[in-house]
Design an enzyme around this catalytic site. Structure first.
Site, mmCIF file in Angstrom:
data_model
loop_
_atom_site.group_PDB
_atom_site.id
_atom_site.type_symbol
_atom_site.label_atom_id
_atom_site.label_comp_id
_atom_site.label_asym_id
_atom_site.label_seq_id
_atom_site.Cartn_x
_atom_site.Cartn_y
_atom_site.Cartn_z
ATOM 1 N N ASP A 109 5.089 0.250 11.999
ATOM 2 C CA ASP A 109 3.886 -0.403 11.472
ATOM 3 C C ASP A 109 3.781 -1.881 11.870
ATOM 4 O OD1 ASP A 109 3.153 1.973 10.347
ATOM 5 O OD2 ASP A 109 3.727 1.455 8.303
ATOM 6 N N ARG A 161 -8.431 -0.495 5.149
ATOM 7 C CA ARG A 161 -7.624 0.559 4.514
ATOM 8 C C ARG A 161 -6.337 -0.008 3.941
ATOM 9 N NH1 ARG A 161 -6.512 5.753 7.918
ATOM 10 N NH2 ARG A 161 -5.344 6.024 5.986
ATOM 11 N N CYS A 170 -4.366 12.612 14.123
ATOM 12 C CA CYS A 170 -5.027 11.352 13.837
ATOM 13 C C CYS A 170 -4.823 10.410 15.019
ATOM 14 C CB CYS A 170 -4.532 10.739 12.531
ATOM 15 S SG CYS A 170 -2.956 9.925 12.669
ATOM 16 N N LYS A 177 0.840 -1.217 0.000
ATOM 17 C CA LYS A 177 0.000 0.000 0.000
ATOM 18 C C LYS A 177 0.867 1.257 0.000
ATOM 19 C CE LYS A 177 -1.487 1.495 4.115
ATOM 20 N NZ LYS A 177 -1.232 2.873 4.577
ATOM 21 N N ASN A 178 1.887 1.277 0.847
ATOM 22 C CA ASN A 178 2.667 2.510 0.994
ATOM 23 C C ASN A 178 3.661 2.745 -0.143
ATOM 24 O OD1 ASN A 178 1.196 3.086 3.227
ATOM 25 N ND2 ASN A 178 2.771 2.525 4.720
ATOM 26 N N ILE A 226 8.501 6.603 16.842
ATOM 27 C CA ILE A 226 8.085 7.338 15.629
ATOM 28 C C ILE A 226 6.814 8.154 15.872
ATOM 29 C CG2 ILE A 226 7.559 7.142 13.154
ATOM 30 C CD1 ILE A 226 10.377 6.102 13.863
ATOM 31 N N ARG A 285 -4.366 10.507 5.254
ATOM 32 C CA ARG A 285 -3.344 11.554 5.288
ATOM 33 C C ARG A 285 -2.425 11.502 4.075
ATOM 34 N NH1 ARG A 285 -2.450 13.692 10.209
ATOM 35 N NH2 ARG A 285 -0.377 14.211 9.483
ATOM 36 N N ARG A 323 1.259 14.164 13.828
ATOM 37 C CA ARG A 323 1.646 13.988 12.428
ATOM 38 C C ARG A 323 1.545 15.249 11.564
ATOM 39 N NH1 ARG A 323 -0.762 8.475 10.162
ATOM 40 N NH2 ARG A 323 0.977 8.677 8.743
ATOM 41 N N LEU A 334 7.404 19.636 7.318
ATOM 42 C CA LEU A 334 8.634 19.427 6.537
ATOM 43 C C LEU A 334 8.341 19.343 5.038
ATOM 44 C CD1 LEU A 334 10.315 16.904 8.968
ATOM 45 C CD2 LEU A 334 10.942 19.297 8.598
#
Ligand code: EPU
Length: 430
Positions: free
Chosen positions: A315, A407, A120, A22-23, A337, A96, A125, A129
């Site tokens: 994750d 998702r 979120c 997905k990412n 993170i 996002r 988040r 940047l």
């Protein structure tokens, strides 16, 4: 809202095909905004975030079409024109990663108006940047009515240092810089495989990017990019999640189409706690590798700290926490993170886990039996950890709000059912 009903206690056995990442797919889709020619993407996972991004691209005036393939979807994208430069609040608040249209839109069309995402479930988040980098590339940035309005008449290459390592920040600036005039150097860039995959796609489109996968990326801007065809990498987080599913149920799963080199930190931690994973030596013709997870004799508790790639991924933190509830001893899990990524701990505790959370540290004391309960998913990876807990628990677990899991996991209940899990989706209409 759909729910999952899981009856725990089945050892999983069989083969699971890992979907596309997905990412990696999300930035690949937005990269297509950088050219007026057709970009064809393969191995796109059938998950809700991809449908959300596709709706956003269609709203912008981009043509997209989807075809089913044996492995994932093929998506064709043709961004001949821009009808509307806006990524509205309604879509950005759902996902996002919509912010990934910002860099490409400003670079190619000179204007983007993107809703600020707000907080979120896992943390604040910010996107400061992304904006600072675009400004450094020559865009003017203004805020009004909850939106960021970015404009530029031609971006110029620059040197930019990320104070904090950001995955989508690196991707956004890499895409913008691909069409800038001159050379851009991104320092302290994210090194994730998804960043490398995006650079590979952009280079196929005619970009000149070097160093993706290291913390210094050098981009020599070109005046135009062209169409191409690209297959996105496998989802390392889905693979890691199924590894934990095998280990926590005492089962044996062969995971097809993995890239073990993207999973080094996860594999070494799982092996340290007692999970046995056999890697097939030869990569398959289809571009993946099979990783076989063998039944663990005994799991031992070990702590971990999440880190940017190549460290242990945030994750996978929630899934690892669930595994630690079934390991002997205490594990200290430190999340570096995101500041609020322990929502699953409270739900796991309701199932019998012994977890104490203090700030960014969670101490899991195992092994405690888990018992099925009614629980609620709070975000994507937290929901995955709760499914894993349900598979290991005695009795029935009912997980509410599984739209979070849809998702980012392609039909997880079907993949799990095929390897022996007892999991059913209960739809509102049932
Ligand atoms: N950050 C800033 N300013 C910025 C950008 C980020 O302070 O402008 C901070 C964040 O608040 C966070 C840290 O930097 O504390 C890292 O965030 P990053 O920007 O790397 O996260 P992201 O790009 O928004 C991607 C993944 C996430 C994954 C993180 C970390 C995508 C679409 N999303 O998010 O994936 O957790 O990197 O690896 O690539 C998920 O798939 O479940 C997911 C949340």
């Amino acid at each position: 809202m759909d729910k999952f009903l899981i009856t725990g206690g089945q050892a999983l056995e069989g083969r699971v095909v890992i979907s596309g990442a997905k990412n990696a797919a999300l930035p690949a889709l937005t990269a297509a905004l950088l050219t007026d020619e057709r970009v064809i993407l393969h191995n796109i996972p059938r998950v809700r975030d991809i449908s959300t991004l596709r709706s956003l691209l269609e709203d912008l005036g981009v043509d997209t079409s989807v075809t089913h393939e044996v492995h994932g979807n093929r998506i064709e994208i043709e961004a001949r024109q821009l009808l509307n430069p806006v990524a509205p609040y309604e879509l950005v608040k759902q996902m996002r990663a919509s912010v990934l249209v910002l860099g490409p839109l400003v670079a190619r069309f000179g204007h983007a108006r993107v809703s600020l995402p707000g907080g979120c479930a896992i943390g604040v988040r910010p996107v400061n940047l992304h904006l600072k980098g675009l400004e450094k590339l020559g865009a003017s940035i203004n805020f009004d009515h909850g939106y960021v309005d970015a404009r530029a008449s031609g971006l110029r290459g620059t040197d930019f240092y990320f104070d904090t390592i950001s995955v989508t920040g690196t991707e956004n600036l890499m895409m913008a810089a691909a069409l800038a005039d001159g050379v851009t150097t991104l320092e302290n860039a994210a090194r994730e495989p998804e960043v490398q995959d995006l650079a590979a796609l952009l280079n196929k489109m005619g970009a000149q990017i070097e160093g993706a996968g290291t913390s210094q990326i050098r981009i020599r801007g070109v005046s135009r990019l062209h169409g191409t065809e690209h297959t996105v990498i496998p989802d390392r987080i889905e693979a890691g999640t199924f590894m934990v599913a095998a280990a926590i149920t005492g089962g044996e799963l062969a995971l097809e189409r993995c890239h073990s080199e993207h999973l080094t930190a996860v594999l070494s931690k799982l092996e340290e706690v007692g999970v046995r994973v056999v890697r097939e030596t030869a990569a398959e013709a289809n571009g993946g590798q099979t990783l076989s997870v063998k039944p663990a004799n005994r799991l031992r508790a070990l702590g971990l700290t999440t880190q940017e790639y190549p460290g242990f991924p945030t994750d996978m933190q929630a899934q690892y926490m669930t595994l630690m509830t079934q390991a002997e001893g205490s594990a200290v899990i430190t999340e570096t993170i995101f500041e609020n990524r322990f929502m699953h701990a409270l739900e796991l505790a309701r199932m019998g886990a012994d977890i104490t959370v203090t700030g960014r540290r969670a101490v899991v004391r195992g092994k405690t039996p888990l018992s099925g309960a009614k629980i609620q998913a709070s975000d994507l990876r937290a929901s995955a950890s709760l499914v894993l807990a349900g598979l290991a628990a005695e009795g029935e677990t009912l997980i509410d709000r599984v739209y979070h899991i849809d998702r980012g996991y392609e039909r997880i209940e079907e993949k799990l059912t095929r390897v022996g899990a007892r999991i059913a989706r209960i739809s509102e209409s049932d």
